[in-house]
Design a protein around this motif. Sequence first.
Motif, PDB file in Angstrom:
ATOM      1  N   PHE A 159      -1.128   0.156  -2.247  1.00 19.83           N
ATOM      2  CA  PHE A 159      -0.559  -1.173  -2.676  1.00 19.83           C
ATOM      3  C   PHE A 159       0.595  -1.154  -3.803  1.00 19.83           C
ATOM      4  CE2 PHE A 159      -4.784  -2.965  -1.308  1.00 19.83           C
ATOM      5  CZ  PHE A 159      -4.351  -3.337  -0.098  1.00 19.83           C
ATOM      6  N   ALA A 161      -5.979  -4.574  -5.161  1.00 18.74           N
ATOM      7  CA  ALA A 161      -6.822  -3.340  -4.979  1.00 18.74           C
ATOM      8  C   ALA A 161      -8.201  -3.506  -5.737  1.00 18.74           C
ATOM      9  CB  ALA A 161      -5.921  -2.203  -5.707  1.00 18.74           C
ATOM     10  N   ASN A 169     -10.742   1.663  -5.599  1.00 16.02           N
ATOM     11  CA  ASN A 169      -9.790   1.118  -6.389  1.00 16.02           C
ATOM     12  C   ASN A 169      -8.668   2.075  -6.531  1.00 16.02           C
ATOM     13  OD1 ASN A 169      -8.763  -1.030  -8.250  1.00 16.02           O
ATOM     14  ND2 ASN A 169      -8.912   0.218  -9.717  1.00 16.02           N
ATOM     15  N   ASP A 204      -5.254   0.692 -12.636  1.00 15.80           N
ATOM     16  CA  ASP A 204      -4.610  -0.263 -12.576  1.00 15.80           C
ATOM     17  C   ASP A 204      -3.028  -0.113 -13.224  1.00 15.80           C
ATOM     18  OD1 ASP A 204      -5.924  -1.447 -10.577  1.00 15.80           O
ATOM     19  OD2 ASP A 204      -6.376  -3.158 -11.651  1.00 15.80           O
ATOM     20  N   GLY A 217      -6.900   1.973  -3.361  1.00 15.02           N
ATOM     21  CA  GLY A 217      -6.020   0.852  -3.154  1.00 15.02           C
ATOM     22  C   GLY A 217      -4.992   0.792  -3.986  1.00 15.02           C
ATOM     23  N   ASP A 218      -4.925   1.142  -5.149  1.00 10.90           N
ATOM     24  CA  ASP A 218      -3.717   1.047  -6.139  1.00 10.90           C
ATOM     25  C   ASP A 218      -2.656   1.971  -5.552  1.00 10.90           C
ATOM     26  OD1 ASP A 218      -4.367  -0.736  -8.342  1.00 10.90           O
ATOM     27  OD2 ASP A 218      -5.697   0.735  -9.212  1.00 10.90           O
TER      28      ASP A 218
END
Length: 448
Positions: free
Chosen positions: A187, A201, A180, A37, A183-184
Motif C-alpha cells: 500500500f 495494512a 503488516n 509503518d 501490506g505496508d
Amino acid sequence: MKQVQNFTEGRIFSPLIRFALPVLLALFLQTMYGAVDLLVVGQFGGGLADVYVSAVSTGSQVMQTITVVITGLAMGLTVFVGMKIGAGQREEAGKIIGSGIGLFGVLAVAITVAMVLAAPLLARVMHAPEEAFDETVTYIAICSAGSLFIVAYNLVGSIFRGIGDSKMPLVTVAIACVLNIGGDLLFVAILHMGAKGAAIATIFAQAVSVVLSLLIIRKRELPFAFSIKNIRLKGIYIKEILKLGIPIALQDLLVSISFLAIIAIVNGLGLIESAGVGVAEKMCGFLMLVPSAYMQSMSAFVAQNIGAGKPERARKALWCGIASSLAAGVVMGYFTFFHGDLLAGIFAKDTKIILAAADYLKAYAIDCLLTSFLFCFIGYFNGCSSTTFVMFQGIIGAFGVRLPVSWIMSRQAAVSLFHIGLATPASTVVQIILCGIYFGITLHKKKK
C-alpha cells in the motif's frame, strides 16, 4: 488434559527465562508491527516523507494508548487465571476466561465507535503539525476501525500467559507482523498511499491474524475446561477481573497520556522535532523489550506461586529477573547513548530528523538501566494482586515527575530534546524508590 507450565516447583531462573523468551519475541514482533509503518513511510514516502512520518508517529502513539489500556485490563485476566491454575482450579479458570471474552467483546465495540468519532479531536489535542494534520486524522480513524482485532489478539495473549503458555501469543503476533510488513510494502511502497496505506495494512494484518489464531486454537487441546456456554458476563468473575485490571489499565493509560503530552509539547517545536521524537519513541519500544518481557513473565510466574502459597519463591523470582534484565540493559544503554544516530537512521533518511532522534535517545539510554528494576517490581506487584499500588506509583511518576520536568525543560531558552527526554529516567528513579519502600513495608508485615 494438556499439562500447563508449572512455575511452583523446581528451579526458578531457567523456567523464568524459558517463559520470558517467547514473550520477548512476541513483544519484539509487536513492536516491529508498529515500527514497520513508520519505517516504510519514512523510506518510501518520497517528497512527503516528513509529513507521513509525523502523522504515523503521532497517530500510532494515540493507538498505542488504547492498546496499553486493553493490555492493562487483560493483565487482570492473566493474574486471575494464573492464580486459579496455581491453585489447581482449572474448571473455574475456564469460566473466568469465558467471562473475560464477553467483557472484552463489549469493550471492543465501545472503543471502536468512540475512537473513530474522536479522531479529529485527538489529532488537534496532540498538536499535530498543520502539514500533517489531515494524514494524522486519517491514520487514527482507520486504525480505530480495527479496534475489535486489537482487543482480540491482546485477549488471546493474556489468556495463554495466565496458563503458563507464552508460545501461542508469539504465534499470534508473528502472523500479524508478517502480514503488516507485506501490506505496508504493497500500500505504501507500491501503491503510494502514504499514512492511509500504512493504516489499512495495520487493520488487514490484525483481522487475518485473529482469524488464523482462532483456527489454530480450535485444533489445540486446552489445559482448562472451556465451552461456548462459558462465554457470558458473570458478575462475580467480571468484578474480580476489573478489580485486578482497572488499576493496571488506569496506570498505563495515565502514563501513556503523559508521553502523549510530551509529544504534544515537542510537536509545538516544529515538524523536524515532531518527526525526530516519533522516530526515537519507536526505537524506545525496542529498547524496552527486555524489561517489558520480564514484567509480563514475572506477573504470571508470581501469580502462580502466590496462588500456590509460595511467596518466598515469588520473591526469589523477582531478584533473578532484575539481575538478568540489568545485564541486557547495560548493553542496550551503551549502544543507545553512543550510537543513537545509527539506530535512528533505520527509520529516517533526513539528517536533521536523525540527529534530533539521537539527541532524545541519549536520555533513554539512562532509562535502559533503571527500567530493569522498575519493570520487574511492577510485574511482581501485579502478580501479588497489589495492582492499586502499581497504579499510584505510575501516576506519581507520570504526573508528579515526567510531565512537569518535560514541560520545564521545553521552556528553557536553549531547548534540547535530550533535556526534555531526561524527564523519563527522572520519573523512573522516583518510581523505583516508591517500589522499594512498598516492598520493604509488605515484607515486614508478612514477617510480623
